[in-house]
Design an enzyme around this catalytic site. Sequence first.
Site, short mmCIF file in Angstrom:
data_model
loop_
_atom_site.label_atom_id
_atom_site.label_comp_id
_atom_site.label_asym_id
_atom_site.label_seq_id
_atom_site.Cartn_x
_atom_site.Cartn_y
_atom_site.Cartn_z
N LYS A 117 0.83 -1.22 0.00
CA LYS A 117 0.00 0.00 0.00
C LYS A 117 0.86 1.27 0.00
CE LYS A 117 -4.03 -2.20 2.12
NZ LYS A 117 -5.09 -2.06 3.16
N TYR B 33 -12.53 -1.57 -3.89
CA TYR B 33 -13.06 -1.72 -2.53
C TYR B 33 -14.59 -1.56 -2.48
CZ TYR B 33 -8.43 -1.96 -0.35
OH TYR B 33 -7.17 -2.36 0.06
N PHE C 283 -15.60 3.99 6.89
CA PHE C 283 -14.22 4.32 6.55
C PHE C 283 -13.95 4.31 5.05
CE2 PHE C 283 -14.34 -0.26 7.54
CZ PHE C 283 -13.80 -0.81 6.37
N ARG D 45 -2.30 -14.50 4.46
CA ARG D 45 -2.98 -13.76 5.55
C ARG D 45 -2.19 -13.93 6.86
NH1 ARG D 45 -7.34 -10.30 4.24
NH2 ARG D 45 -8.35 -10.80 6.20
N THR E 196 -5.60 -7.11 10.39
CA THR E 196 -5.90 -5.83 9.72
C THR E 196 -5.40 -4.65 10.54
OG1 THR E 196 -7.91 -6.86 8.84
CG2 THR E 196 -7.77 -4.45 8.70
N ARG F 34 2.51 -6.53 8.71
CA ARG F 34 1.82 -5.38 9.31
C ARG F 34 2.43 -5.02 10.66
NH1 ARG F 34 -4.17 -7.20 7.20
NH2 ARG F 34 -4.30 -5.77 5.42
N ASN G 285 -2.17 0.36 6.62
CA ASN G 285 -1.72 -0.92 7.18
C ASN G 285 -0.81 -1.72 6.23
OD1 ASN G 285 -3.68 -1.82 5.46
ND2 ASN G 285 -4.87 -2.92 6.99
N HIS H 59 -2.09 -5.44 1.45
CA HIS H 59 -3.37 -6.12 1.26
C HIS H 59 -3.11 -7.60 0.94
CE1 HIS H 59 -7.36 -7.09 -0.40
NE2 HIS H 59 -6.72 -7.69 -1.39
N GLU I 5 -9.56 -10.24 -7.80
CA GLU I 5 -8.62 -9.13 -7.60
C GLU I 5 -7.43 -9.21 -8.57
OE1 GLU I 5 -9.81 -8.76 -2.86
OE2 GLU I 5 -7.79 -9.42 -3.40
P1 GDP Z 1 -8.13 -6.76 5.28
O1 GDP Z 1 -8.77 -7.88 4.51
O2 GDP Z 1 -7.28 -7.24 6.43
O3 GDP Z 1 -7.41 -5.78 4.40
O4 GDP Z 1 -9.32 -5.96 5.97
P2 GDP Z 1 -10.78 -5.55 5.45
O5 GDP Z 1 -11.13 -6.24 4.16
O6 GDP Z 1 -11.71 -5.69 6.59
O7 GDP Z 1 -10.65 -3.98 5.16
C1 GDP Z 1 -10.04 -3.52 3.98
C2 GDP Z 1 -9.15 -2.37 4.32
O8 GDP Z 1 -9.94 -1.29 4.79
C3 GDP Z 1 -8.14 -2.63 5.44
O9 GDP Z 1 -6.98 -3.26 5.03
C4 GDP Z 1 -7.87 -1.23 5.95
O10 GDP Z 1 -6.92 -0.59 5.10
C5 GDP Z 1 -9.22 -0.55 5.77
N1 GDP Z 1 -9.96 -0.56 7.02
C6 GDP Z 1 -10.57 -1.60 7.63
N2 GDP Z 1 -11.16 -1.22 8.78
C7 GDP Z 1 -10.94 0.11 8.88
C8 GDP Z 1 -11.32 1.11 9.84
O11 GDP Z 1 -11.97 0.83 10.83
N3 GDP Z 1 -10.89 2.39 9.59
C9 GDP Z 1 -10.17 2.71 8.48
N4 GDP Z 1 -9.80 4.00 8.30
N5 GDP Z 1 -9.79 1.81 7.57
C10 GDP Z 1 -10.17 0.53 7.76
#
Ligand code: GDP
Length: 139
Positions: free
Chosen positions: A11, A51, A59, A87, A93, A104, A114, A117, A128
């Site tokens: 990222k 996304y 968010f 993962r 996350t 991470r 973070n 991805h 994807e």
């Molecule tokens: P991942 O699969 O671990 O990437 O997590 P998710 O699919 O749940 O979320 C996608 C991405 O959205 C995450 O990697 C974060 O960059 C972002 N994200 C998730 N939760 C939050 C949150 O609570 N706040 C913000 N600002 N970003 C978030």
Amino acid sequence: MAGMITFTMIKPDAVRNGHTGKILDQIISNGFQIRAMKYVHLSEAKAGEFYAVHRERPFFKDLVEFMTSGPIVAAVLEKDNAVADFRTLIGATNPAEAAEGTIRNLYAKSIDANAIHGSDSDENAAIEASFFFSAFERF
Ligand code: GDP
């Protein structure tokens, strides 16, 4: 070949902070082979499309803003059990909850910035990967 590929993005925060090389090295030394790779700066439209599943989340706007804040490195990775193993390698996350030594844990500063991805299912890995790369006859 179900279970053999996953998709990743290094990222904007990690690219900006000069962590691309170390992250790729960690990925490769953990047994993943890079099958496609691209350095790209996402547009707002493309980031929103990628996304789209999070469109209703509070968010979403911050996520799109962050993902368009600088270039990323997108890649397709191959390994047995690729999705689950990747993962594990990247960690939770929220970097505050990411296990010691995960990508991470090492390189991310916050839940939005973070560092990396990783696809969450074989189905999403294929979707994807196709979002960024066109030639997947081999998979
Ligand atoms: P991942 O699969 O671990 O990437 O997590 P998710 O699919 O749940 O979320 C996608 C991405 O959205 C995450 O990697 C974060 O960059 C972002 N994200 C998730 N939760 C939050 C949150 O609570 N706040 C913000 N600002 N970003 C978030």
